[in-house]
Design an enzyme around this catalytic site. Structure first.
Site, PDB file in Angstrom:
ATOM      1  N   ARG A   6     -17.574   9.155  12.048  1.00  0.00           N
ATOM      2  CA  ARG A   6     -18.088  10.475  12.434  1.00  0.00           C
ATOM      3  C   ARG A   6     -17.461  11.516  11.502  1.00  0.00           C
ATOM      4  O   ARG A   6     -16.302  11.875  11.669  1.00  0.00           O
ATOM      5  CB  ARG A   6     -17.727  10.784  13.888  1.00  0.00           C
ATOM      6  CG  ARG A   6     -18.445   9.922  14.911  1.00  0.00           C
ATOM      7  CD  ARG A   6     -18.100  10.361  16.328  1.00  0.00           C
ATOM      8  NE  ARG A   6     -19.092   9.920  17.291  1.00  0.00           N
ATOM      9  CZ  ARG A   6     -18.934   8.864  18.102  1.00  0.00           C
ATOM     10  NH1 ARG A   6     -17.832   8.160  18.047  1.00  0.00           N
ATOM     11  NH2 ARG A   6     -19.880   8.545  18.954  1.00  0.00           N
ATOM     12  N   GLU A  59     -31.868   7.282  17.361  1.00  0.00           N
ATOM     13  CA  GLU A  59     -31.342   7.873  18.597  1.00  0.00           C
ATOM     14  C   GLU A  59     -32.343   8.827  19.254  1.00  0.00           C
ATOM     15  O   GLU A  59     -31.992   9.600  20.131  1.00  0.00           O
ATOM     16  CB  GLU A  59     -29.990   8.556  18.350  1.00  0.00           C
ATOM     17  CG  GLU A  59     -29.931   9.451  17.143  1.00  0.00           C
ATOM     18  CD  GLU A  59     -28.534   9.988  16.850  1.00  0.00           C
ATOM     19  OE1 GLU A  59     -27.626   9.876  17.689  1.00  0.00           O
ATOM     20  OE2 GLU A  59     -28.363  10.554  15.759  1.00  0.00           O
ATOM     21  N   ARG A 101     -21.504   8.532   8.575  1.00  0.00           N
ATOM     22  CA  ARG A 101     -22.639   9.306   9.091  1.00  0.00           C
ATOM     23  C   ARG A 101     -22.518  10.728   8.566  1.00  0.00           C
ATOM     24  O   ARG A 101     -21.453  11.342   8.667  1.00  0.00           O
ATOM     25  CB  ARG A 101     -22.616   9.315  10.621  1.00  0.00           C
ATOM     26  CG  ARG A 101     -23.693  10.220  11.186  1.00  0.00           C
ATOM     27  CD  ARG A 101     -23.791  10.140  12.672  1.00  0.00           C
ATOM     28  NE  ARG A 101     -22.682  10.820  13.329  1.00  0.00           N
ATOM     29  CZ  ARG A 101     -22.514  10.847  14.642  1.00  0.00           C
ATOM     30  NH1 ARG A 101     -23.345  10.187  15.428  1.00  0.00           N
ATOM     31  NH2 ARG A 101     -21.505  11.496  15.186  1.00  0.00           N
ATOM     32  N   CYS A 151     -24.288   1.603  17.501  1.00  0.00           N
ATOM     33  CA  CYS A 151     -22.987   2.283  17.520  1.00  0.00           C
ATOM     34  C   CYS A 151     -22.821   3.161  18.759  1.00  0.00           C
ATOM     35  O   CYS A 151     -21.805   3.823  18.909  1.00  0.00           O
ATOM     36  CB  CYS A 151     -22.795   3.099  16.254  1.00  0.00           C
ATOM     37  SG  CYS A 151     -24.046   4.371  16.029  1.00  0.00           S
ATOM     38  N   ASN A 201     -26.105   6.629  22.882  1.00  0.00           N
ATOM     39  CA  ASN A 201     -25.626   7.802  23.641  1.00  0.00           C
ATOM     40  C   ASN A 201     -26.711   8.877  23.684  1.00  0.00           C
ATOM     41  O   ASN A 201     -27.001   9.449  24.733  1.00  0.00           O
ATOM     42  CB  ASN A 201     -24.364   8.394  23.003  1.00  0.00           C
ATOM     43  CG  ASN A 201     -23.280   7.350  22.831  1.00  0.00           C
ATOM     44  OD1 ASN A 201     -23.346   6.288  23.419  1.00  0.00           O
ATOM     45  ND2 ASN A 201     -22.289   7.657  22.015  1.00  0.00           N
ATOM     46  N   ASP A 202     -27.315   9.133  22.520  1.00  0.00           N
ATOM     47  CA  ASP A 202     -28.407  10.101  22.492  1.00  0.00           C
ATOM     48  C   ASP A 202     -29.734   9.471  22.897  1.00  0.00           C
ATOM     49  O   ASP A 202     -30.534  10.090  23.583  1.00  0.00           O
ATOM     50  CB  ASP A 202     -28.533  10.727  21.091  1.00  0.00           C
ATOM     51  CG  ASP A 202     -27.589  11.912  20.933  1.00  0.00           C
ATOM     52  OD1 ASP A 202     -27.530  12.743  21.852  1.00  0.00           O
ATOM     53  OD2 ASP A 202     -26.903  11.990  19.905  1.00  0.00           O
ATOM     54  N   HIS A 238      -4.403  11.433  22.253  1.00  0.00           N
ATOM     55  CA  HIS A 238      -3.573  10.574  21.403  1.00  0.00           C
ATOM     56  C   HIS A 238      -2.794   9.565  22.234  1.00  0.00           C
ATOM     57  O   HIS A 238      -2.655   8.414  21.877  1.00  0.00           O
ATOM     58  CB  HIS A 238      -2.506  11.423  20.695  1.00  0.00           C
ATOM     59  CG  HIS A 238      -2.986  12.037  19.426  1.00  0.00           C
ATOM     60  ND1 HIS A 238      -3.638  11.325  18.468  1.00  0.00           N
ATOM     61  CD2 HIS A 238      -2.878  13.292  18.957  1.00  0.00           C
ATOM     62  CE1 HIS A 238      -3.923  12.115  17.462  1.00  0.00           C
ATOM     63  NE2 HIS A 238      -3.478  13.331  17.736  1.00  0.00           N
ATOM     64  N   ARG A 285     -26.882  13.862  28.697  1.00  0.00           N
ATOM     65  CA  ARG A 285     -25.788  12.883  28.728  1.00  0.00           C
ATOM     66  C   ARG A 285     -24.522  13.428  29.371  1.00  0.00           C
ATOM     67  O   ARG A 285     -23.619  12.666  29.726  1.00  0.00           O
ATOM     68  CB  ARG A 285     -25.512  12.347  27.314  1.00  0.00           C
ATOM     69  CG  ARG A 285     -25.041  13.363  26.307  1.00  0.00           C
ATOM     70  CD  ARG A 285     -25.153  12.823  24.877  1.00  0.00           C
ATOM     71  NE  ARG A 285     -23.878  12.424  24.304  1.00  0.00           N
ATOM     72  CZ  ARG A 285     -23.700  12.056  23.041  1.00  0.00           C
ATOM     73  NH1 ARG A 285     -24.721  12.018  22.204  1.00  0.00           N
ATOM     74  NH2 ARG A 285     -22.525  11.718  22.585  1.00  0.00           N
TER      75      ARG A 285
HETATM   76  C1  PEP Z   1     -25.082   8.089  19.731  1.00  0.00           C
HETATM   77  O1  PEP Z   1     -25.822   9.054  19.936  1.00  0.00           O
HETATM   78  O2  PEP Z   1     -25.184   6.991  20.314  1.00  0.00           O
HETATM   79  C2  PEP Z   1     -23.984   8.208  18.767  1.00  0.00           C
HETATM   80  C3  PEP Z   1     -23.251   7.174  18.436  1.00  0.00           C
HETATM   81  O3  PEP Z   1     -23.728   9.438  18.265  1.00  0.00           O
HETATM   82  P1  PEP Z   1     -22.880  10.562  19.019  1.00  0.00           P
HETATM   83  O4  PEP Z   1     -22.314   9.952  20.276  1.00  0.00           O
HETATM   84  O5  PEP Z   1     -21.860  10.996  18.041  1.00  0.00           O
HETATM   85  O6  PEP Z   1     -23.937  11.582  19.285  1.00  0.00           O
HETATM   86 MG    MG Z   2     -25.840  10.770  18.592  1.00  0.00          MG
END
Ligand code: PEP
Ligand code: MG
Length: 531
Positions: free
Chosen positions: A285, A420, A321, A491, A443-444, A179, A454
């Site tokens: 999320r 992803e 999502r 995203c 990210n995934d 925070h 990751r």
């Molecule tokens: C991603 O995988 O890029 C994503 C935005 O989802 P998360 O980071 O919540 O897995």
């Molecule tokens: Mg993801």
């Protein structure tokens, strides 16, 4: 002169000032243990007192509203009373329960939720202080131009810190998603956190430079270093002012609108994102609702949260999502079994398509919220067309149920897919023909394309969003979306990286869903490129 560095990036910017090292001494040494009965009574009194202290603050502060919920959660009091029954003093029981619950939160593989451990710690610290003579303001005596140095700052400290006085802060513990860092970024206060050993190296009154952009602290700088940083501070402030101006602009390229959305993990995040100038929420999320509670949130609770988020968006898009758990993100009441390869296991849409009643409760809540704004629904981790088709059929069933009950919703709610996985990339044309939009989750996607975890530092050189394979995958997805005439956003973290903006724009990416703190930066970058 001493130089201290960390790899955590808390809050950008440069501050030059005087150290104020926080003293959090409590009277715990003089605590005398009583009988089990007396310790139960003491704990009950300290809990009530803590509640009374938090309640009046909760009306104006999301942080304290969340604290009130935690204080009232039986999980907290049950953990402490069980330890008192094991013959611990109330003070020891509070410390032990705090460690256990904090560890539980920190183990969650979700940066946002893991950072909520700080709230739990904060509340236990308050209860402990109330057991040992009361809560004191540790910032008494802070003067204009001070830089706060502490082992850790708690969420409730935000109400005590005078951000108009302090120039920045440095902590030994803490994460970039706490925070404190969120507030610091919103207020543009430079901060460095996770700087181990800082308390041994700095004393009150020391001259300090905090370089939040580089995660660097200089103790007792020489004149040349001070001069260098003063120039950097001025340059940074000028850049920030320009970025802030950019945040409110609408960006076009060749007549096409380019959007900068934000990623949010709570209703408060949505409010912050709107205040930062985001054009919408590209990733909401929803798992925070499930992970913060001991049982599945009801349809009504979910509806209220989604509707509040939609209202906060004030007509701008809100992409919700659906539940993305599994992998390392366990929800105990769903009965996840231990898996050999959790990231290749029972995750996200796979869980939802099996736990259909739960999934439909969420879909109905999202549909109901769609009456309150431009709400869109997005499915994570899709690898096959059949998954998308089944999810869409369930959505249609939910619409039918709402029709039968005469409940309002947006019949034409847009349905999207997160891209992803390599499988989704390879069938992007097929998916595109069956949905309204894509959002690329880098990210995934990076971890699955590169076969590199990751979260594993050993393979972080391979976890590279700029690798040819990943860039090609991104290009293929945008191309497939364009051909089908559907929208395509991104995203994942790559969208927040201003060094990638030009490249992504070149690939015809028109929607960037970024960290709230990066809205101004990415708009500024896009403005620079398009003007
Ligand atoms: C991603 O995988 O890029 C994503 C935005 O989802 P998360 O980071 O919540 O897995
Ligand atoms: Mg993801």
């Amino acid at each position: 002169m001493k130089l201290l560095e960390t790899s955590v990036r808390a809050s950008e910017g440069i501050a030059v000032g005087r150290a104020f090292v926080v003293n959090r001494c409590t009277a715990s040494d003089s605590y005398q243990k009583g009988t089990v009965e007396q310790e139960h009574t003491r704990f009950a009194q300290a809990l009530t007192l803590s509640r009374e202290q938090i309640e009046p603050l909760a009306t104006d502060s999301d942080i304290f509203a969340a604290h009130l919920e935690i204080v009232d959660d039986p999980m907290l009091s049950d953990a402490v009373t069980a330890h008192i029954d094991e013959d611990m003093s109330a003070l020891e029981a509070v410390a032990t329960a705090s460690e256990e619950l904090v560890a539980m939160f920190e183990a969650i593989d979700d940066e946002y939720l893991a950072a909520r451990a700080a709230d739990v710690k904060d509340i236990f610290a308050r209860i402990a202080a109330n057991l040992t003579g009361g809560v004191k303001n540790p910032f008494e005596g802070v003067a204009e131009g001070d830089i706060i140095v502490d082992s850790e700052l708690y969420p409730s400290d935000m109400a005590l810190l005078d951000f108009t006085k302090i120039r920045g802060f440095v902590t030994a513990e803490g994460s970039a998603t706490s925070h404190v860092c969120i507030v610091a970024r919103n207020l543009s206060v430079p901060a460095v956190v996770g700087l181990k050993g800082v308390l041994e190296q700095v004393k009150s009154g020391d001259s300090l430079i905090v370089d939040g952009s580089e995660g660097r602290v200089v103790v007792d700088p020489d004149i040349a270093t001070l001069d260098e940083y003063r120039v950097r501070e001025l340059n940074y402030k000028a850049l920030q002012a320009e970025q802030k101006q950019s945040a409110t602009t609408e960006i076009f390229r060749n007549g096409e609108r380019i959007y900068v959305f934000a990623n949010a993990g709570s209703v408060e995040d949505v409010e912050r994102a709107m205040a930062a100038g985001a054009d919408g929420i590209g990733l909401f999320r929803s798992e925070f609702l499930y992970m913060q509670s001991a049982t599945e949130p009801t349809e009504q609770q979910q509806y209220e949260a989604y509707a509040a988020a939609a209202r906060a968006c004030n007509g701008k898009p809100l992409i919700i999502r659906t539940l993305d758990i599994g992998g390392d993100k366990a929800v105990p009441y769903l009965g996840f079994a231990k898996e050999e390869n959790p990231f290749l296991g029972w995750r996200a849409i796979r869980v939802c398509l099996e736990c259909r009643e739960m999934f439909c409760r969420q879909l109905r809540a999202i549909l109901r919220a769609s009456a309150e704004g431009d709400v869109r629904v997005m499915f994570p981790m899709v690898v096959e067309l059949e998954e998308l088709e089944t999810a869409k059929n369930l959505l249609e069933q939910c619409k039918q149920e709402l029709d039968n009950q005469g409940i309002a919703y947006n019949r034409n709610i847009k349905v999207g897919v997160m891209i992803e996985t390599p499988a989704a990339v390879l069938i992007a044309d097929i998916l595109a023909a069956n949905c309204d939009f894509f959002s690329i989750g880098t990210n995934d996607l990076v971890q699955y394309v590169m076969a590199a975890d990751r979260a594993n530092a050993k393979v972080s050189n391979l976890y590279n969003p700029y690798s040819k394979a990943v860039l090609r995958a991104i290009e293929m997805v945008i191309f497939a979306a364009d051909r089908a005439g559907i929208e395509c956003g991104m995203c994942g973290e790559l969208a927040s990286d201003s060094e990638a903006t030009e490249l992504l724009l070149g690939m015809h990416l028109r929607e960037y869903s970024v960290n709230i703190g990066a809205v101004g930066k990415i708009k500024y970058e896009l403005n620079k490129i398009t003007n």
